[in-house]
Scaffold this motif. Sequence first.
Motif, PDB file in Angstrom:
ATOM      1  N   GLU A 392      -3.051  -4.673  -3.667  1.00 52.19           N
ATOM      2  CA  GLU A 392      -2.742  -4.288  -2.542  1.00 52.19           C
ATOM      3  C   GLU A 392      -1.667  -4.772  -1.575  1.00 52.19           C
ATOM      4  N   ASN A 396       1.544  -2.805   0.126  1.00 49.15           N
ATOM      5  CA  ASN A 396       1.675  -3.064   1.701  1.00 49.15           C
ATOM      6  C   ASN A 396       3.321  -3.557   1.713  1.00 49.15           C
ATOM      7  N   ARG A 468       1.040   5.108  -0.200  1.00 46.06           N
ATOM      8  CA  ARG A 468      -0.091   5.218   0.353  1.00 46.06           C
ATOM      9  C   ARG A 468      -1.221   5.784  -0.470  1.00 46.06           C
ATOM     10  N   LEU A 471      -2.888   2.997  -1.829  1.00 47.48           N
ATOM     11  CA  LEU A 471      -3.574   2.220  -0.928  1.00 47.48           C
ATOM     12  C   LEU A 471      -5.088   2.801  -0.707  1.00 47.48           C
ATOM     13  N   GLN A 487      -5.402   7.151   4.495  1.00 39.28           N
ATOM     14  CA  GLN A 487      -4.368   6.773   3.865  1.00 39.28           C
ATOM     15  C   GLN A 487      -3.838   8.182   3.076  1.00 39.28           C
TER      16      GLN A 487
END
Length: 694
Positions: A392, A396, A468, A471, A487
């Motif tokens: 994660e 990001n 995305r 995520l 997302q």
Amino acid sequence: MISQTFDSLYAGRAQTSGQAAEQKQTADYRPQTVDFSVARHPRTTRHRIFSFGVRRALAALIAETWLGERNKNLQLSPLKSLRGTKRCPVHLLLLLLAPTIAAATPLNQTEKLLANPATASRGIETLRRDMQSRDPSQSVAAAILLAQHLRTHGETAKAVIVLEPYGGFAPDKLQEAVLPAYLERTRCLAADARIREAVKALDYAKEKTQGHQRARVFAAYADMHGISEEWAVAVEQYKAALSYGDTYYTRKKTKESVEEVLGPVVPGTEEWKQHRPPIEASLRHAQRQHEIQTYGEGFVDYRDARTAHLDQKYQAAIPQYNTLVEKHAGTVYAEAAQFYRAQCQAAAGNPQEAITALEAFVKAAPLGLYRGEALYETGRLQLEQGAVDKAERAFNQTLEWITKVRTQAMDLKLYAIPQKAQKIAAPPAAAQTMSENYDLKPVTITPSMVINRHTAPWYLTSLEWDSRYYLGFIAFYRGKHDEALAQFTKAFEMNPDMQRQFHGTLGNFHRRLQIACRVKFLLARSEELETFNPEEKLRFMLADFYALWEKWEPAERIYHEFLNDTRSSKAVKACALRALGEAEQYQERWVEAKKYFQKIVDEYGQTPSAQRAMLALAQDSTDPMEQRAERFMAAHALNPNSEDGEVALYRIGFMYYANNKPKESIEALERFVRRYPHSRYMEFAKHYIEKQQR
């Protein structure tokens, strides 16, 4: 150095001044003429016998003195030692010491000597001696190897002199035994800038030969152009050589009665099969050199490494990427190589090594080319390793990197593709393509493409929507289905092609994700996932996510890993088989899919996946209706309270309706209505009942 070594070995003494010294030096490079028809030793017979006898006698005397009193009992004399007995160890020693009967040094050993500058002089000396061998084949091979060595080390004039006995315009110079030396001499002439002489010799050989010999003459023309670095012409000449040889040795069709059959094998076919591979190798080399001339060495090295990579030859690609980084440091090719090398390391089974390399790559230049992809790849590998938090964080960081490079100007001229390679290295116009049927596929990547934020306008957007999606998966895995959908939606809104697909067809990635977030599972149902431990559950859900994304290679790879793992329980293996079957079914390979489903029914009939497998088999419309009905009922009976049990009963009624069996259909559908009053299929069931009762 080569010149000095050659002179010291074969001139024998310090050179004198003037024309006499020059003539003597030339003579020293000219080998003695050998009559290959009788293969006699170049020395006179008397000289040969004298040398032979004296050297063996001297060796016997040395041995007798060295052995001392121990050999007195043997009463050896130099003459007796020439006869000896099988029991006599001194006789064996003499055989080892006598240089006149020593075997020639194998050429592969001599090549090793020549390859090392420290031992090159020994190799030259060995070849010079072997050129005087009584074995014609050994003599010719030694002369060729020596000439090649001299030619490739700049001693071209001396190379021509070595092969002088094999030149000329006579048929015996083109005999198979000496033709390689004749052709090597033309290469040496070309290297010595005596092109006219080389062409004249090759023209003569072309006129007087045929079959594989003429094909090799054509290849020698190509060699000559390669020596002159006329690689485009060399490529065409090698192709001509192969074309001529293949045509010459093609078996001709003949007619026997009314049927055409192949004629007899052309004599020399086997020899052509032996000579063809070296010409093919020379063609590949010439093609590569031509491409280096045209596009630059950096591009060609990059393309070759990418070819091995995309062909999934990861162990071969890694050293090629290493070479790129070392030879072309500071170029776009070296930047790309560092990233792609890590991908190969991961694919070759070293994910942790790849993660370490990627982290070092990013740290060296945080905003440099390919660093965003490196962060993204780190997240993907961490996720497959089960490190959800690290994954994660990496995804990001990828999004943060994209924001920074979009807003901060950076001078990328240093990493621009060289002008001569820009056209061939151009990336595709878009990240994906869509057919008229709204079939959305990733664009095909070829080894020559150089794809980064400097070359491809769509690069950053594509990287962002992929990040995305991952995520979103992580949120889904944690049970945060609303956050996951958010997302997924952001990624969807960035992709115009996916939006057109969504509105044009029911089967699409975004709709599958919407459904998954609503029902709270991807492909494996909750009753199946209950049999997995937490680590297994994450990995299997990731494979399901890849399957929904239609990334079949990683999805099927993970499924097979579960299937082949001896630690997997029966329920886990059955779930993997079911997933593989559905993957084959979706890709319209029903025969293979059916094998997976049948294996579950036969071997894992008591697992949660058995019901879905039986249901899938029952829906095969090519099977008899009675057999399908039995399978539907068996699937329903395995777990009537599950969604698959509900679907199985409804499908029985609909199957009978579609096959004009109203009695059986109404009976099954009425049973369905009573059993599942709140089913989402209720309206359909009532409609078909009423329609058949009219």
